[in-house]
Design an enzyme around this catalytic site. Structure first.
Site, PDB file in Angstrom:
ATOM      1  N   LYS A  78       0.839  -1.202   0.000  1.00  0.00           N
ATOM      2  CA  LYS A  78       0.000   0.000   0.000  1.00  0.00           C
ATOM      3  C   LYS A  78       0.873   1.251   0.000  1.00  0.00           C
ATOM      4  O   LYS A  78       1.896   1.296   0.684  1.00  0.00           O
ATOM      5  CB  LYS A  78      -0.912  -0.022   1.237  1.00  0.00           C
ATOM      6  CG  LYS A  78      -1.917   1.109   1.294  1.00  0.00           C
ATOM      7  CD  LYS A  78      -2.847   0.931   2.503  1.00  0.00           C
ATOM      8  CE  LYS A  78      -3.876   2.058   2.603  1.00  0.00           C
ATOM      9  NZ  LYS A  78      -4.773   1.881   3.745  1.00  0.00           N
ATOM     10  N   SER A 153      -9.691   1.881   2.943  1.00  0.00           N
ATOM     11  CA  SER A 153      -8.816   2.592   2.037  1.00  0.00           C
ATOM     12  C   SER A 153      -7.796   1.717   1.308  1.00  0.00           C
ATOM     13  O   SER A 153      -7.231   2.139   0.305  1.00  0.00           O
ATOM     14  CB  SER A 153      -8.068   3.663   2.821  1.00  0.00           C
ATOM     15  OG  SER A 153      -7.219   3.065   3.776  1.00  0.00           O
ATOM     16  N   SER A 177      -9.887  -0.360   7.215  1.00  0.00           N
ATOM     17  CA  SER A 177      -9.349  -0.179   5.856  1.00  0.00           C
ATOM     18  C   SER A 177      -8.700  -1.402   5.221  1.00  0.00           C
ATOM     19  O   SER A 177      -8.409  -1.388   4.033  1.00  0.00           O
ATOM     20  CB  SER A 177      -8.338   0.966   5.843  1.00  0.00           C
ATOM     21  OG  SER A 177      -9.009   2.196   5.816  1.00  0.00           O
TER      22      SER A 177
END
Lengths: 489, 96
Positions: A78, A153, A177
């Site tokens: 990420k 996210s 997330s």
């Protein structure tokens, strides 16, 4: 051709050790898939240009007889986790060209195992959101229906794994997330106990809530990634040790907070699917207990006070002085105003202002102080409940992945976190495991039969990660058994 | 809350906002604050925050090699990212 669809980390490691294929073969197969699909899905913001060199190094390690659980395994990272010498932007204009000057602890650990980093994945800007629609670099699409969000996210990392663009991934989880997108895309996402995985080198959002989590196709793979990254770290002052929490054992009791599950805003079909999952556990001999946690419905309000407060403090550092975007004004104050005004997207500005508000004179006690006190109460209530049950289960999300652009009001998006935020507030570990599919109604003829995945969430007491992986594996076993008996769910 | 409050918060946070951005944020803030206001109903009179506070840093004395609290980093990468620099130092606008 390597069958990526059915490949797992465990299988890949066996094949690599047995020299059925090389790490270079495996990385090349993923690069080809990324080339095919990433344009549409937008899972990766950047695919690294040295992937094959990394894989070659892994092959050399294998040739020397070395073997680690992630040696040669291609992973997606990420875009909030620092890898030395590589760009990391938090999907924000303010850090668009920022290059990390050191490795995050999790990256250091993965490098030592010879893992291969394919690229950095899309996220809501500064990990603020539940749909990856807040990225400054475009939305990530759900591979099950590209007109829908992937969740967020950590949407990019999850889609990378769900669409066979990576074998596993790292995400970050401040209020769900990792778990929410995993549920939306039909894979496994795990958030550890707060402090179990070092946050050193993770770009901070809410420092008392942030955790780095593992994303994989099944619980076993998620456990392999978790085992590689956890551990005490002197570089993270909130890091915990193996001894911080007592070990717990399983008595086969599961608690269900029915008040919350039956609350407003939870899709009826989600509830139906959840009840089916509970039946499966009853068949396995688990006792199901209705639990009542008095202040559970306050969790989301607590979260949307504490998180923006901490985020507004953390993001104050992005001011155009030392790194990142710099917009020149007449004086230093104007430099700040212009840089932040241009650099931060809507949701980030919104949360910074909200955080500034709840921390400002006159409101501090009413909001932030109160939320901290309520957080302590909730923690106590949780430890009481965990004296009686091994796990608390809920659906992971109150509804399935929504259409891109459908939720324009921020509050309606925040409500997607209703089941996930509590684990971050209390600090306990939690995992989301796929629990079947929902057929979408009212589709046109060419789209008919399209299905969207659902997830079930397990929370365990502090330090109970291994219990979560065990129950996740059990659930996967019974689910696949009933799948083959019934066709599909 | 009104538009002046939003402007005040934006100034405190050092974020320049356009007029329509302010309007939008005002609208969003009202809806979010409306939701989080339920925190006011919590009774916490008898509740003291029980922080478990202890020193997690090493003692303030010379460290042994394995106690060193930093990871290898690149000075060059840091300097390269300064918006402005002179002789390897960060250059900033005068403050006074």
């Amino acid at each position: 051709m390597i069958d990526l669809k059915n490949l797992t980390i465990k299988k890949a490691r066996k094949a690599l050790d047995a020299k059925e294929f090389s790490a270079v073969d495996l990385a090349s197969a993923y690069l080809a898939e990324i080339k095919n699909k990433n344009k549409e899905l937008n899972a990766y913001l950047e695919v690294f240009d040295d992937v094959l060199e990394q894989a070659k190094t892994a092959d050399e390690m294998i040739a020397r007889g070395e073997s680690y659980p992630l040696l040669g395994v291609p992973l997606a990272i990420k875009d909030v986790i620092l890898i030395k010498g590589r760009r990391v932007s938090s999907a924000s204009k303010i850090l668009e060209n920022y290059v990390a000057s050191y490795d995050a602890t999790v990256i250091d650990k993965l490098k030592k195992q010879g893992a291969v980093f394919l690229g950095r994945t899309n996220t809501d800007e500064f990990a603020m959101g539940g749909s990856t629609e807040n990225s400054a670099f475009g939305v990530t699409r759900n591979p099950h229906d590209v007109s829908r969000v992937a969740g967020g996210s950590s949407g990019g990392s999850v889609v990378a794994v769900a669409a066979d663009l990576a074998l596993g991934a790292l995400g970050s989880d401040t209020g769900g997330s990792v778990r929410e997108p995993a549920a939306f895309c039909g894979i496994v996402g795990m958030k550890p106990t707060y402090g179990r995985v070092s946050r050193y080198g993770l770009i901070s959002m809410g420092s008392s809530l942030d955790c780095i989590g593992s994303i994989a196709k099944n619980s076993e793979d998620a456990q392999i990634i978790y085992n590689a990254i956890y551990g005490h770290d002197v570089l993270d002052s909130t890091s915990i040790t193996d001894k911080t929490y007592p070990k717990s054992s399983i008595n086969k009791t599961i608690g269900v907070p029915w008040d919350l599950v039956n609350g407003e805003g939870v899709d009826l079909k989600i509830k139906e699917n959840f009840k089916q999952s509970i039946l499966k556990f009853e068949k396995l001999g688990f006792k199901i207990k209705d639990i009542s946690i008095k202040n559970l419905d306050l969790a989301l309000a607590i979260y949307y006070i504490i998180m923006p407060a901490e985020a507004s403090t953390n993001l104050a550092r992005f001011d155009g002085v030392r790194y990142g975007l710099h917009k020149d004004g007449k004086n230093l104050l104007e430099d700040y105003m212009l840089t932040k005004g241009k650099g931060f997207g809507k949701e980030v500005s919104r949360r910074i202002l909200l955080g500034t508000y709840v921390l400002s004179a006159g409101y501090y006690d009413a909001y932030y102080g109160k939320a901290q006190a309520a957080r302590e109460i909730l923690k106590k209530e949780f430890s009481k409940v965990f004296a009686d049950v091994d796990f608390i289960i809920t659906p992971t999300t109150p509804f399935v992945a929504w259409k891109i652009g459908e939720k324009s009001d921020p509050l309606s998006m925040y409500l997607a976190d209703i089941f996930t935020v509590t684990a971050n507030i209390v600090g306990v570990p939690a995992i989301s495991v796929p629990s079947g599919f929902l057929e979408i109604e009212g589709l046109s003829a060419d789209e008919a039969g399209k299905k969207l995945p659902l997830g079930i969430q397990f929370m365990a007491p502090h330090g109970g990660e291994d219990l979560l992986f065990e129950v996740g594996k059990k659930f996967e076993e019974i689910s696949s058994a009933s799948d083959s008996a019934l066709g599909a769910i | 809350m009104n538009i002046k409050d939003v402007e005040n918060l934006a100034n405190l946070a050092r974020i320049e906002l356009g007029e329509d951005e302010k309007e939008k944020i005002l609208h969003d803030m009202e809806s979010i604050l409306g939701y989080i206001r339920q925190i006011e109903e919590v009774k916490v009179e008898d509740m003291k925050s029980e922080y478990n506070i202890c020193n997690v840093w090493r003692e303030d004395s010379p460290a042994t090699a394995d106690e060193i609290e930093s990871r290898e980093f690149s000075r060059k990468l840091i300097v390269d990212q300064f918006p402005d620099n002179q002789d390897g130092f960060l250059k900033v606008k005068k403050i006074l």
